[in-house]
Design a protein around this motif. Structure first.
Motif, short mmCIF file in Angstrom:
data_model
loop_
_atom_site.label_atom_id
_atom_site.label_comp_id
_atom_site.label_asym_id
_atom_site.label_seq_id
_atom_site.Cartn_x
_atom_site.Cartn_y
_atom_site.Cartn_z
N ASP A 8 -59.08 16.83 47.63
CA ASP A 8 -59.66 16.94 48.98
C ASP A 8 -60.62 18.12 48.98
O ASP A 8 -60.27 19.24 49.37
N LEU A 9 -61.84 17.88 48.52
CA LEU A 9 -62.84 18.95 48.37
C LEU A 9 -63.92 18.83 49.43
O LEU A 9 -64.20 17.73 49.94
N GLN A 10 -64.51 19.96 49.74
CA GLN A 10 -65.67 19.95 50.64
C GLN A 10 -66.86 19.33 49.90
O GLN A 10 -67.19 19.77 48.80
N PRO A 11 -67.49 18.30 50.45
CA PRO A 11 -68.62 17.67 49.74
C PRO A 11 -69.72 18.67 49.42
O PRO A 11 -70.12 19.46 50.27
N LEU A 12 -70.17 18.65 48.18
CA LEU A 12 -71.23 19.58 47.76
C LEU A 12 -72.59 19.08 48.23
O LEU A 12 -72.88 17.88 48.11
N PRO A 13 -73.44 19.96 48.74
CA PRO A 13 -74.81 19.54 49.07
C PRO A 13 -75.63 19.39 47.80
O PRO A 13 -75.36 20.06 46.78
N THR A 14 -76.62 18.54 47.84
CA THR A 14 -77.47 18.35 46.65
C THR A 14 -78.27 19.61 46.34
O THR A 14 -78.75 19.78 45.21
N THR A 15 -78.39 20.50 47.31
CA THR A 15 -79.11 21.76 47.08
C THR A 15 -78.31 22.72 46.21
O THR A 15 -78.78 23.82 45.92
N ILE A 16 -77.09 22.32 45.80
CA ILE A 16 -76.29 23.15 44.88
C ILE A 16 -76.98 23.28 43.53
O ILE A 16 -76.75 24.22 42.78
N ILE A 17 -77.86 22.31 43.21
CA ILE A 17 -78.65 22.41 41.98
C ILE A 17 -79.65 23.54 42.17
O ILE A 17 -80.42 23.55 43.13
N PRO A 18 -79.65 24.54 41.28
CA PRO A 18 -80.44 25.75 41.53
C PRO A 18 -81.94 25.55 41.53
O PRO A 18 -82.67 26.32 42.14
N ASN A 19 -82.43 24.50 40.86
CA ASN A 19 -83.87 24.29 40.76
C ASN A 19 -84.38 23.52 41.97
O ASN A 19 -83.99 22.37 42.19
N PRO A 20 -85.26 24.11 42.77
CA PRO A 20 -85.72 23.48 44.02
C PRO A 20 -86.37 22.11 43.82
O PRO A 20 -86.28 21.26 44.70
N GLU A 21 -87.03 21.88 42.67
CA GLU A 21 -87.73 20.61 42.48
C GLU A 21 -86.77 19.42 42.42
O GLU A 21 -87.18 18.26 42.57
N TYR A 22 -85.45 19.69 42.20
CA TYR A 22 -84.46 18.60 42.14
C TYR A 22 -83.84 18.31 43.50
O TYR A 22 -83.08 17.35 43.63
N HIS A 23 -84.12 19.11 44.50
CA HIS A 23 -83.46 18.96 45.80
C HIS A 23 -83.85 17.67 46.50
O HIS A 23 -83.06 17.10 47.25
N ASP A 24 -85.07 17.20 46.29
CA ASP A 24 -85.53 15.97 46.96
C ASP A 24 -85.36 14.73 46.09
O ASP A 24 -85.82 13.65 46.46
#
Length: 382
Positions: A8-24
């Motif tokens: 039962d984990l808190q869903p991770l946001p995709t912005t957890i990836i440190p590189n901004p170009e991967y956020h979208d």
């Protein structure tokens, strides 16, 4: 080996990836529970990974996260994605060429149908291929520098080890380990599968520790699944298939009167016979009930592009056909109309279940049998 407990984990946001170009890159803002639980092992370690999870759990994201780690930490090295069917390879190429292309990554398809020039293969960041093709290419690894530069090997549908093509996958993994020991460069292996009964055996074969073993129960599907089973008497195949059509029509009216419906049958002939029977059952009520948000003029423009006469007829009633006997153009028309919810029903052979991602609210499997001409020459249960 017990199944992996879904935490039962808190869903991770995709912005957890440190590189901004991967956020979208992703079309969603948060990873689902399965993806959240496997994120750290995939993105922050180089351990071999086995992910066993039900269909629809988002296992493709697991492959993408492992690839992102290579892109970020090992620029210049290559990723190889192996899918069991050419149709699956084409689906991945169609999707990734657009999305990874925006990241500046180059992809190349290696199948029996597509033979790219060597420069494209050498410059590719991701190679999407089939087991047999990669087996043939990796045999000459000493003379192919791009094979030696592979940092990640993703094997999709690895549960097919038990089928005819299993030995090819075994050879690929063994050769990958051999190449890795000689080049002194670790090649990470990520296996993607449905939930496995013998995950421990597969994991030990892939040299996977507890850190990389994820074998979730079939019940962890993000979308709940109801299963209804109905038996039909009858010794002979064709009459038995015919008796299923009226109940199938009633099930559509009861369980999915307006939402997409997939009907799987065992042969091309049965796609036509099933569709024609559904049309005859609908004729007494509303023959056009399965045509959705599309005008007659727009539907006719699509039908005029179709070459198959049976498909031309069934589309006029909102039913599509999909099997290997259709040419590529006809299949694309059907897939487009069904995906965009212009037609409600698609009758298909099992090939569709592998090669095309078409969401549906109701799935009817008319018979769990297929003609096994290779070994028995009879109709065999799946």
């Amino acid at each position: 080996m017990p199944h992996t407990q879904l935490l039962d984990l808190q869903p991770l946001p995709t912005t957890i990836i440190p590189n901004p170009e991967y956020h979208d890159y992703f079309s969603f803002s948060h990873f689902n529970p399965v993806q959240t639980q496997i994120f750290h092992s995939l993105f922050h370690t180089d351990h071999n990974i086995l992910v066993g999870a039900p269909t629809g759990s988002g296992k493709t994201v697991a492959a993408e996260l492992a690839m992102f780690r290579v892109f970020i930490n090992y620029p210049g090295d290559k990723c190889v994605y192996i899918a069991p069917l050419k149709a699956l390879v084409k689906e991945r190429m169609k999707d990734w060429s657009v999305r990874m292309g925006k990241l500046g990554k180059k992809l190349v398809e290696l199948t029996g149908d597509v033979v790219p020039d060597m420069k494209a293969v050498v410059n590719a960041d991701v190679i999407v291929t089939t087991p047999e093709k990669w087996d043939g290419i990796s045999r000459s690894w000493q003379n192919r520098k791009y094979v030696q530069k592979v940092r990640l090997l993703v094997i999709d549908e690895i549960h097919l080890l038990g089928n005819d093509r299993g030995p090819v996958l075994e050879v690929i993994v063994s050769r990958t380990n051999f190449i890795s020991s000689h080049t002194e460069q670790q090649v990470r292996v990520v296996g993607l599968s449905t939930a496995l009964a013998n995950a421990g055996d597969v994991g030990s074969w892939l040299n996977i520790s507890n850190v990389g073993m994820f074998n979730f129960k079939p019940s962890v599907r993000p979308v709940p699944l109801e299963v209804h089973i109905t038996g039909f008497p009858g010794q002979h195949y064709c009459p038995r298939m015919a008796t299923m059509n009226k109940p199938a029509y009633n099930d559509i009216k009861q369980h999915s009167p307006e939402k997409p419906v997939l009907i799987f049958v065992a042969s091309r002939r049965q796609t036509r016979l099933t569709a024609y029977d559904l049309i005859s059952h609908a004729a007494g009520e509303n023959p056009k009930q399965w045509i959705r948000d599309i005008t007659d003029e727009e539907l006719q423009s699509h039908i005029q592009r179709v070459g198959d006469s049976n498909l031309k007829h069934t589309l006029q009633f909102g039913i599509g056909l999909h099997h290997a006997g259709l040419n590529e153009k006809d299949r694309r028309v059907v897939e487009h109309l069904f995906t965009e919810r212009k037609i409600q029903i698609l009758v298909a052979t099992a090939t569709l279940a592998w090669g095309v991602n078409l969401p549906a609210h109701l799935v009817i499997i008319k018979v769990p049998e297929f003609y096994d001409g290779k070994s028995t020459g009879t109709w065999t249960s799946r």
